[in-house]
Design a protein around this motif. Structure first.
Motif, PDB file in Angstrom:
ATOM      1  N   VAL A  87      22.638 -16.043   8.194  1.00  0.00           N
ATOM      2  CA  VAL A  87      22.328 -15.489   6.869  1.00  0.00           C
ATOM      3  C   VAL A  87      22.265 -16.660   5.901  1.00  0.00           C
ATOM      4  CG1 VAL A  87      23.247 -14.171   4.931  1.00  0.00           C
ATOM      5  CG2 VAL A  87      23.291 -13.189   7.223  1.00  0.00           C
ATOM      6  N   LYS A  88      21.146 -16.780   5.203  1.00  0.00           N
ATOM      7  CA  LYS A  88      20.991 -17.860   4.239  1.00  0.00           C
ATOM      8  C   LYS A  88      21.564 -17.432   2.891  1.00  0.00           C
ATOM      9  CE  LYS A  88      16.739 -19.730   6.303  1.00  0.00           C
ATOM     10  NZ  LYS A  88      15.305 -20.033   6.058  1.00  0.00           N
ATOM     11  N   LEU A  89      22.436 -18.259   2.360  1.00  0.00           N
ATOM     12  CA  LEU A  89      23.008 -18.034   1.031  1.00  0.00           C
ATOM     13  C   LEU A  89      22.544 -19.179   0.141  1.00  0.00           C
ATOM     14  CD1 LEU A  89      26.636 -16.950   2.024  1.00  0.00           C
ATOM     15  CD2 LEU A  89      24.669 -15.488   1.551  1.00  0.00           C
ATOM     16  N   GLU A  90      21.652 -18.857  -0.786  1.00  0.00           N
ATOM     17  CA  GLU A  90      20.992 -19.904  -1.571  1.00  0.00           C
ATOM     18  C   GLU A  90      21.453 -19.941  -3.022  1.00  0.00           C
ATOM     19  OE1 GLU A  90      16.768 -20.472  -0.678  1.00  0.00           O
ATOM     20  OE2 GLU A  90      16.924 -18.746   0.676  1.00  0.00           O
ATOM     21  N   GLU A  91      22.449 -19.131  -3.370  1.00  0.00           N
ATOM     22  CA  GLU A  91      22.991 -19.144  -4.728  1.00  0.00           C
ATOM     23  C   GLU A  91      24.508 -19.186  -4.658  1.00  0.00           C
ATOM     24  OE1 GLU A  91      21.562 -15.885  -6.985  1.00  0.00           O
ATOM     25  OE2 GLU A  91      19.451 -16.471  -6.861  1.00  0.00           O
ATOM     26  N   GLY A  92      25.109 -19.840  -5.633  1.00  0.00           N
ATOM     27  CA  GLY A  92      26.567 -19.898  -5.684  1.00  0.00           C
ATOM     28  C   GLY A  92      27.103 -21.238  -5.210  1.00  0.00           C
ATOM     29  N   PHE A  93      28.306 -21.552  -5.672  1.00  0.00           N
ATOM     30  CA  PHE A  93      28.935 -22.838  -5.355  1.00  0.00           C
ATOM     31  C   PHE A  93      29.860 -22.708  -4.151  1.00  0.00           C
ATOM     32  CE2 PHE A  93      32.704 -25.548  -5.697  1.00  0.00           C
ATOM     33  CZ  PHE A  93      32.106 -26.795  -5.638  1.00  0.00           C
ATOM     34  N   TRP A  94      29.850 -23.724  -3.308  1.00  0.00           N
ATOM     35  CA  TRP A  94      30.815 -23.837  -2.221  1.00  0.00           C
ATOM     36  C   TRP A  94      30.936 -25.306  -1.844  1.00  0.00           C
ATOM     37  CZ3 TRP A  94      30.099 -25.830   2.752  1.00  0.00           C
ATOM     38  CH2 TRP A  94      28.785 -26.197   3.066  1.00  0.00           C
ATOM     39  N   THR A  95      32.026 -25.656  -1.210  1.00  0.00           N
ATOM     40  CA  THR A  95      32.183 -27.013  -0.710  1.00  0.00           C
ATOM     41  C   THR A  95      33.309 -27.055   0.308  1.00  0.00           C
ATOM     42  OG1 THR A  95      32.336 -29.359  -1.355  1.00  0.00           O
ATOM     43  CG2 THR A  95      33.845 -27.823  -2.444  1.00  0.00           C
ATOM     44  N   ASP A  96      33.302 -28.105   1.100  1.00  0.00           N
ATOM     45  CA  ASP A  96      34.313 -28.349   2.116  1.00  0.00           C
ATOM     46  C   ASP A  96      35.257 -29.426   1.581  1.00  0.00           C
ATOM     47  OD1 ASP A  96      35.798 -28.816   4.368  1.00  0.00           O
ATOM     48  OD2 ASP A  96      34.147 -29.526   5.612  1.00  0.00           O
ATOM     49  N   VAL A  97      36.549 -29.135   1.552  1.00  0.00           N
ATOM     50  CA  VAL A  97      37.528 -30.073   1.004  1.00  0.00           C
ATOM     51  C   VAL A  97      38.212 -30.823   2.158  1.00  0.00           C
ATOM     52  CG1 VAL A  97      39.596 -30.345  -0.394  1.00  0.00           C
ATOM     53  CG2 VAL A  97      37.913 -28.600  -1.001  1.00  0.00           C
ATOM     54  N   ASP A  98      37.709 -32.005   2.450  1.00  0.00           N
ATOM     55  CA  ASP A  98      38.263 -32.818   3.542  1.00  0.00           C
ATOM     56  C   ASP A  98      38.915 -34.105   3.061  1.00  0.00           C
ATOM     57  OD1 ASP A  98      37.891 -31.343   5.872  1.00  0.00           O
ATOM     58  OD2 ASP A  98      35.802 -31.965   6.058  1.00  0.00           O
ATOM     59  N   GLY A 127      33.151 -28.369  -9.492  1.00  0.00           N
ATOM     60  CA  GLY A 127      32.223 -27.290  -9.186  1.00  0.00           C
ATOM     61  C   GLY A 127      32.747 -25.929  -9.592  1.00  0.00           C
ATOM     62  N   LEU A 128      34.020 -25.665  -9.333  1.00  0.00           N
ATOM     63  CA  LEU A 128      34.604 -24.378  -9.705  1.00  0.00           C
ATOM     64  C   LEU A 128      34.643 -24.211 -11.218  1.00  0.00           C
ATOM     65  CD1 LEU A 128      37.565 -24.013  -7.176  1.00  0.00           C
ATOM     66  CD2 LEU A 128      35.452 -22.679  -7.246  1.00  0.00           C
ATOM     67  N   LEU A 129      34.985 -25.271 -11.934  1.00  0.00           N
ATOM     68  CA  LEU A 129      35.022 -25.189 -13.393  1.00  0.00           C
ATOM     69  C   LEU A 129      33.638 -24.914 -13.962  1.00  0.00           C
ATOM     70  CD1 LEU A 129      37.470 -28.107 -14.219  1.00  0.00           C
ATOM     71  CD2 LEU A 129      37.849 -25.682 -14.711  1.00  0.00           C
ATOM     72  N   THR A 130      32.633 -25.505 -13.342  1.00  0.00           N
ATOM     73  CA  THR A 130      31.262 -25.277 -13.808  1.00  0.00           C
ATOM     74  C   THR A 130      30.834 -23.837 -13.578  1.00  0.00           C
ATOM     75  OG1 THR A 130      30.636 -27.585 -13.406  1.00  0.00           O
ATOM     76  CG2 THR A 130      28.858 -25.970 -13.533  1.00  0.00           C
ATOM     77  N   CYS A 131      31.155 -23.292 -12.399  1.00  0.00           N
ATOM     78  CA  CYS A 131      30.665 -21.942 -12.104  1.00  0.00           C
ATOM     79  C   CYS A 131      31.444 -20.875 -12.873  1.00  0.00           C
ATOM     80  CB  CYS A 131      30.681 -21.666 -10.599  1.00  0.00           C
ATOM     81  SG  CYS A 131      32.302 -21.493  -9.832  1.00  0.00           S
ATOM     82  N   VAL A 132      32.722 -21.079 -13.173  1.00  0.00           N
ATOM     83  CA  VAL A 132      33.444 -20.061 -13.949  1.00  0.00           C
ATOM     84  C   VAL A 132      33.023 -20.075 -15.409  1.00  0.00           C
ATOM     85  CG1 VAL A 132      35.457 -20.073 -12.447  1.00  0.00           C
ATOM     86  CG2 VAL A 132      35.450 -21.525 -14.478  1.00  0.00           C
ATOM     87  N   ALA A 133      32.485 -21.218 -15.859  1.00  0.00           N
ATOM     88  CA  ALA A 133      32.023 -21.298 -17.253  1.00  0.00           C
ATOM     89  C   ALA A 133      30.564 -20.902 -17.398  1.00  0.00           C
ATOM     90  CB  ALA A 133      32.221 -22.721 -17.782  1.00  0.00           C
ATOM     91  N   ARG A 134      29.883 -20.732 -16.250  1.00  0.00           N
ATOM     92  CA  ARG A 134      28.467 -20.411 -16.281  1.00  0.00           C
ATOM     93  C   ARG A 134      28.267 -18.930 -16.577  1.00  0.00           C
ATOM     94  NH1 ARG A 134      27.102 -22.329 -11.381  1.00  0.00           N
ATOM     95  NH2 ARG A 134      27.422 -20.317 -10.377  1.00  0.00           N
ATOM     96  N   SER A 135      27.419 -18.635 -17.552  1.00  0.00           N
ATOM     97  CA  SER A 135      27.160 -17.246 -17.916  1.00  0.00           C
ATOM     98  C   SER A 135      25.800 -17.132 -18.584  1.00  0.00           C
ATOM     99  CB  SER A 135      28.234 -16.707 -18.864  1.00  0.00           C
ATOM    100  OG  SER A 135      27.905 -15.422 -19.327  1.00  0.00           O
TER     101      SER A 135
END
Length: 449
Positions: A220-231, A242-250
């Protein structure tokens, strides 16, 4: 927040058994699931993300520092009211596929699988759940936006033929997308993982590769929204930004909020997130700043007027932090939203009252109070008209220039500028006139159809 309707017997398995050695190189000696990110541990963030998506049954697979991680998981289950079971994986060093095998006798397939060190915008996981809940095959979420992936060299690549996975691995070429660490697994996953393990590959990717070779692995292709791998420490910093940007996005914010306030509010929210300060307390602080500004306007001196102007803009910035903090820490409630709306109206009243009081004392007539009343009505009705329209007609008013010019963020910014110029009353009256004209225009246009 409305919970999606998904089958209750679809649990999620959170893989939290790894050592996370690369992340600990930054001086962090915590097990990876206990690493904090904006006020929540990675494990807590993963659990609440899936809870927001509607999942109600959780399995947390532990390995390295298992007792410590298990104790944290049980404490989170109690705090958030989760139906959670900790599963120990004594073979965690053999690969993360063994962590999936550890739940073979605990939960019937199908089930979701997610990595504890993968951070997702909640709406992304909700979208994945909705797309796969009626499927019968094993499915992997992939992101075709490969140029936007953090540390692409270390990412697991996926080759696709339409919606079917044909190959997966870190070194494959060509590839069309990147593995996001989200899976919906049918019973066939266990056999594939066991076969891959016998051949010396204990990873989840090894099992997926086996299913892909059999034509049984879909994507399943997910082409919207933020995600990342924390290694790594760098990945942790990227996740925070990234999380701060997406919670402030409206889509429903004004020009000043988007281009000015948010740059400051995100900085404040990042620091508030690691404290015990709640969003409702931040709402109260924004209200207090506005009331203080109204009192200072009422004093009528140049110095206090300038200070009041600065406090008005400070209140506007802080007013954005409560929502950001609530979303970043999964503390959004209907009561909190209502509280914020009511205090915004009272805050506007305090500012209007203070400005009108000072101006009336210098002119000694009733007309300043008439304009003050009209200003209060304009600011209150601009907000009320928008919400009533959405309620009555089922869709918002057009987000045109008039809408932007009557938003609270621009209004407070303009009053702040007017205060710095020692002209708060004329500025307030001009803003009120503009709001009344916009409301009248909207009524006329709606009436004409």
């Amino acid at each position: 927040m409305e919970k999606r309707n998904i089958p209750k017997d679809f649990p999620v398995v959170i893989l939290a058994a790894g050592e996370g050695s690369r992340l600990r190189k930054g001086g962090n000696h915590l097990p990876k699931p206990l690493v904090p990110l904006l006020g929540l541990t990675l494990l807590e963030r993963a659990l609440l993300t899936w809870k927001t998506a509607g999942v109600r049954r959780f399995y947390v697979v532990v390995g390295w520092e298992g007792k410590r991680v298990a104790a944290h998981a049980q404490e989170l289950a109690k705090r958030h009211g989760l139906d959670l079971e900790v599963v120990e994986n004594p073979r965690w060093q053999e690969g993360n596929g063994t962590s999936v095998l550890a739940v073979k006798d605990r939960t019937p397939a199908p089930f979701f699988v997610s990595m504890v060190d993968h951070v997702f915008e909640p709406s992304l996981v909700e979208g994945f759940v909705q797309q796969v809940k009626d499927k019968k095959s094993t499915i992997i979420a992939v992101d075709p936006r490969v140029t936007q992936v953090f540390d692409l060299a270390d990412a697991t690549k996926v080759r696709l033929e339409e919606d079917r996975v044909v190959d997966i691995g870190k070194e494959i070429l060509p590839y069309h997308a990147v593995d996001m660490g989200l899976f919906f697994c049918g019973p066939e996953i266990f056999q594939a993982l066991e076969k891959a393990k016998k051949e010396g590959d204990g990873s989840l990717t090894g099992g997926v590769k086996k299913l892909a070779a059999q034509g049984k692995m879909c994507a399943v292709k997910l082409e919207e929204g933020f995600w990342t791998d924390v290694d790594t420490p760098e990945g942790l910093e990227y996740a925070q930004k990234g999380l701060l940007t997406c919670v402030a996005r409206s889509q429903d914010e004004g020009w000043i909020s988007r281009h000015f306030n948010r740059h400051l509010s995100r900085w404040i929210t990042a620091r508030l997130a690691s404290t015990s300060i709640t969003p409702n307390l931040v709402t109260l602080l924004a209200f207090a700043l506005a009331v203080a500004a109204g009192c200072l306007f009422a004093l009528g001196k140049l110095g206090t007027t300038i200070l009041a102007a600065l406090l008005v803009q400070a209140a506007s910035v802080v007013d954005g932090c409560d929502g950001e903090l609530a979303r970043i820490k999964f503390m959004v409630t209907p009561w909190g939203a209502w509280w914020d709306t009511l205090l915004d109206r009272y805050a506007d009243s305090a500012i209007v009252l203070g400005i009108t009081w000072e101006y009336s004392h210098g002119h000694g007539e009733a007309w300043p109070w008439i304009f003050g009343l009209l200003s209060f009505l304009a600011f209150a009705m601009a907000s009320y008209a928008k919400k009533e329209h959405a309620l009555r007609f089922g869709h918002p008013l057009p987000r045109d220039a008039g809408d932007k010019l009557t938003r609270r963020d621009l209004r407070l910014f303009a009053i702040s500028v007017g205060g710095l110029l020692n002209r708060p009353f004329p500025t307030m009256v001009a803003l009120a006139a503009m709001s009344h004209l916009w409301i009248g225009w909207m009524l006329w246009r709606k009436r004409k159809g």
